[in-house]
Design an enzyme around this catalytic site. Structure first.
Site, PDB file in Angstrom:
ATOM      1  N   CYS A 230       0.772  -1.124  -0.016  1.00 42.64           N
ATOM      2  CA  CYS A 230      -0.088   0.083   0.072  1.00 42.64           C
ATOM      3  C   CYS A 230       0.648   1.191   0.227  1.00 42.64           C
ATOM      4  CB  CYS A 230      -0.952   0.100   1.160  1.00 42.64           C
ATOM      5  SG  CYS A 230      -2.006  -1.633   1.033  1.00 42.64           S
TER       6      CYS A 230
ATOM      7  N   ASN B  62     -10.253  -0.528   0.090  1.00 42.34           N
ATOM      8  CA  ASN B  62      -8.793  -0.254   0.145  1.00 42.34           C
ATOM      9  C   ASN B  62      -8.325  -0.850  -1.105  1.00 42.34           C
ATOM     10  OD1 ASN B  62      -5.984  -0.722   0.486  1.00 42.34           O
ATOM     11  ND2 ASN B  62      -6.301  -1.728   2.559  1.00 42.34           N
TER      12      ASN B  62
ATOM     13  N   HIS C 199      -3.723   6.977   3.614  1.00 41.44           N
ATOM     14  CA  HIS C 199      -4.188   5.680   2.995  1.00 41.44           C
ATOM     15  C   HIS C 199      -5.790   5.447   3.290  1.00 41.44           C
ATOM     16  CE1 HIS C 199      -4.188   1.885   1.696  1.00 41.44           C
ATOM     17  NE2 HIS C 199      -3.953   1.139   2.571  1.00 41.44           N
TER      18      HIS C 199
HETATM   19  O1  UT7 Z   1      -3.894  -1.600   3.608  1.00 43.78           O
HETATM   20  C1  UT7 Z   1      -2.816  -2.218   4.397  1.00 43.78           C
HETATM   21  C2  UT7 Z   1      -3.196  -2.029   5.908  1.00 43.78           C
HETATM   22  N1  UT7 Z   1      -4.452  -2.597   6.446  1.00 43.78           N
HETATM   23  C3  UT7 Z   1      -5.231  -2.169   6.981  1.00 43.78           C
HETATM   24  O2  UT7 Z   1      -4.950  -1.175   7.748  1.00 43.78           O
HETATM   25  C4  UT7 Z   1      -6.321  -2.766   7.811  1.00 43.78           C
HETATM   26  C5  UT7 Z   1      -6.224  -2.731   9.038  1.00 43.78           C
HETATM   27  N2  UT7 Z   1      -7.335  -3.634   9.859  1.00 43.78           N
HETATM   28  C6  UT7 Z   1      -8.561  -3.277   9.850  1.00 43.78           C
HETATM   29  O3  UT7 Z   1      -9.072  -2.436   9.226  1.00 43.78           O
HETATM   30  C7  UT7 Z   1      -9.396  -4.239  10.802  1.00 43.78           C
HETATM   31  O4  UT7 Z   1      -8.685  -4.883  11.571  1.00 43.78           O
HETATM   32  C8  UT7 Z   1     -10.516  -5.007  10.000  1.00 43.78           C
HETATM   33  C9  UT7 Z   1     -11.739  -4.095   9.391  1.00 43.78           C
HETATM   34  C10 UT7 Z   1      -9.856  -6.092   8.917  1.00 43.78           C
HETATM   35  C11 UT7 Z   1     -11.417  -6.073  10.887  1.00 43.78           C
HETATM   36  O5  UT7 Z   1     -12.064  -5.447  11.929  1.00 43.78           O
HETATM   37  P1  UT7 Z   1     -11.892  -5.584  13.521  1.00 43.78           P
HETATM   38  O6  UT7 Z   1     -12.773  -4.508  14.448  1.00 43.78           O
HETATM   39  O7  UT7 Z   1     -10.405  -5.377  13.910  1.00 43.78           O
HETATM   40  O8  UT7 Z   1     -12.563  -6.982  13.573  1.00 43.78           O
HETATM   41  P2  UT7 Z   1     -11.947  -8.484  13.900  1.00 43.78           P
HETATM   42  O9  UT7 Z   1     -11.068  -8.937  12.950  1.00 43.78           O
HETATM   43  O10 UT7 Z   1     -11.525  -8.239  15.253  1.00 43.78           O
HETATM   44  O11 UT7 Z   1     -13.301  -9.311  13.934  1.00 43.78           O
HETATM   45  C12 UT7 Z   1     -14.380  -8.938  14.736  1.00 43.78           C
HETATM   46  C13 UT7 Z   1     -15.286 -10.025  14.744  1.00 43.78           C
HETATM   47  C14 UT7 Z   1     -14.917 -11.578  14.484  1.00 43.78           C
HETATM   48  O12 UT7 Z   1     -16.057 -12.333  15.112  1.00 43.78           O
HETATM   49  P3  UT7 Z   1     -15.650 -12.830  16.590  1.00 43.78           P
HETATM   50  O13 UT7 Z   1     -14.469 -13.520  16.743  1.00 43.78           O
HETATM   51  O14 UT7 Z   1     -15.963 -11.559  17.541  1.00 43.78           O
HETATM   52  O15 UT7 Z   1     -17.237 -13.668  16.827  1.00 43.78           O
HETATM   53  C15 UT7 Z   1     -14.734 -11.954  13.161  1.00 43.78           C
HETATM   54  O16 UT7 Z   1     -14.874 -13.198  12.755  1.00 43.78           O
HETATM   55  O17 UT7 Z   1     -15.882  -9.633  13.384  1.00 43.78           O
HETATM   56  C16 UT7 Z   1     -15.917 -11.046  12.597  1.00 43.78           C
HETATM   57  N3  UT7 Z   1     -15.898 -10.619  11.116  1.00 43.78           N
HETATM   58  C17 UT7 Z   1     -16.974 -10.414  10.399  1.00 43.78           C
HETATM   59  N4  UT7 Z   1     -18.280 -10.428  10.662  1.00 43.78           N
HETATM   60  C18 UT7 Z   1     -19.045 -10.010   9.660  1.00 43.78           C
HETATM   61  C19 UT7 Z   1     -14.739 -10.519  10.517  1.00 43.78           C
HETATM   62  N5  UT7 Z   1     -14.859 -10.088   9.284  1.00 43.78           N
HETATM   63  C20 UT7 Z   1     -16.451 -10.255   9.014  1.00 43.78           C
HETATM   64  C21 UT7 Z   1     -17.318  -9.538   8.109  1.00 43.78           C
HETATM   65  N6  UT7 Z   1     -18.489  -9.792   8.358  1.00 43.78           N
HETATM   66  N7  UT7 Z   1     -16.824  -9.305   6.882  1.00 43.78           N
END
Ligand code: UT7
Length: 330
Positions: free
Chosen positions: A113, A285, A255
């Site tokens: 990125c 993204n 970004h």
């Molecule tokens: O471009 C390079 C840099 N990249 C970034 O900067 C991305 C950085 N990270 C993020 O933006 C975030 O961490 C994400 C958007 C990828 C994820 O958000 P989060 O708030 O960190 O969610 P999480 O991964 O902790 O997941 C929370 C919950 C999980 O369920 P449980 O374990 O709490 O029951 C996931 O399984 O959300 C669930 N989950 C979803 N639910 C519905 C993960 N993806 C989805 C989805 N729809 N698409």
């Protein structure tokens, strides 16, 4: 040797096809509500049969047109991408042919990125050494070629796009002085965000099917924390190095990965959200293309006026991160 290089043309392109959160609800166990509240993304543009070089060509043509330049005036092409058309030939030589050019040097940069800022710094240095240089810098990504559309934790995040600038050793009307660029990397954190399949550590083998390593793998929460911390710190560094404060910045273009990252960053830097350009809701993204896409869109919408200072910052796989200060001269 001149002190500055200048951006004299800007352009971008996104494919026509749009994938909404509602479309994704039909494909994986997700919801518009989850995607919107966790990321800010509402839709993303995705290719049908276009390739990285097709998107790059359209963005480049717009940048050339805006600079009132013929492709034959270019001296170098640099393409930032991790989703080129092929491993060999490199993406920038494919783009060169599509632009009807030959002979001029062409190279690809992969800094995920942050790729656009890495390419910008290279172009800037080429122009500082040779003020007659006119370098096409393109960032183009077909992220959807490396996303597993059965993995809800990644497939909702990404989109396809390209952005381009022309970097010149000569100042012109309506150009952006590249006042500074700062770049960093920390390879020890690479495994937190990777696409390993197809590389020599995980080579393709005849008769074996592809596996999840061919797709983007990301430990989202870890990447999130590093992204906010690293982008805040490099913005502070570049501002202080140039005797600036965040109050001097008229437009901040971070970004576009996640609205929560952008808001946390703006808060840390004490930048009002009214000075922050956000388009993550429309494109998701788009990796290396994210910054030039947002920059070009902001410019075309008239968000940048004479005398404005623009701060760009990116973070991505590697990890790599970087920032740049631009001054708009009318
Ligand atoms: O471009 C390079 C840099 N990249 C970034 O900067 C991305 C950085 N990270 C993020 O933006 C975030 O961490 C994400 C958007 C990828 C994820 O958000 P989060 O708030 O960190 O969610 P999480 O991964 O902790 O997941 C929370 C919950 C999980 O369920 P449980 O374990 O709490 O029951 C996931 O399984 O959300 C669930 N989950 C979803 N639910 C519905 C993960 N993806 C989805 C989805 N729809 N698409």
């Amino acid at each position: 040797m001149s002190n500055f290089a200048y951006i004299v043309g800007v352009g971008h392109f996104v494919p026509d096809k749009i994938l909404t959160n509602q479309d994704l609800e039909q494909m994986v166990d997700t919801s518009d509500e989850w995607i919107t509240t966790r990321t800010g993304i509402k839709k993303r543009h995705v290719v049908q049969d276009e390739t990285c070089s097709d998107l790059a060509l359209k963005a480049s043509q717009q940048a050339l047109q805006q600079a009132k330049m013929d492709p034959a005036e270019l001296t170098h092409i640099i393409l930032a991408t991790f989703t080129p058309d092929a491993y060999v030939p490199n993406g920038s030589t494919v783009l060169q042919t599509k632009l009807g050019l030959n002979q001029i040097p062409c190279f690809d940069i992969n800094a995920a990125c942050t790729g656009f800022l890495y390419a910008l710094e290279l172009a800037r240095n080429i122009c500082l050494v040779n003020p007659k240089a006119q370098v096409l810098v393109v960032a183009s990504e077909v992220l959807t070629s490396r996303v597993n559309f059965q993995d809800r934790s990644t497939c909702v995040l990404f989109g396809d796009a390209a952005g381009a600038v022309i970097v010149s050793g000569q100042k012109r009307e309506n150009s952006f002085q590249i006042t500074d660029v700062c770049l960093k990397a920390d390879g020890s954190l690479g495994p937190l965000l990777s696409v390993i399949g197809g590389g020599s550590s995980h080579p393709p083998r005849l008769g074996l099917s592809i596996d999840e390593k061919y797709f983007v793998q990301m430990q989202g929460q870890e990447v999130f924390k590093h992204a906010v911390r690293s982008m805040a710190s490099i913005c502070e560094e570049i501002l202080s190095k140039n005797n600036l404060s965040s109050q001097d910045i008229n437009l901040f273009i971070p970004h576009q990965a996640n609205i929560r990252i952008i808001e946390a960053l703006a808060k840390k830097l004490k930048l009002p959200l009214s000075n922050v350009y956000v388009n993550v809701q429309d494109y998701g993204n788009t990796s290396a293309a994210s910054i030039p896409l947002a920059f070009s869109e902001a410019y075309q919408k008239g968000k940048i006026s004479s005398g404005d200072k623009v701060l760009l910052v990116a973070f991505g796989g590697g990890f790599t991160w970087g920032a740049s200060v631009l001054d708009f001269i009318e």
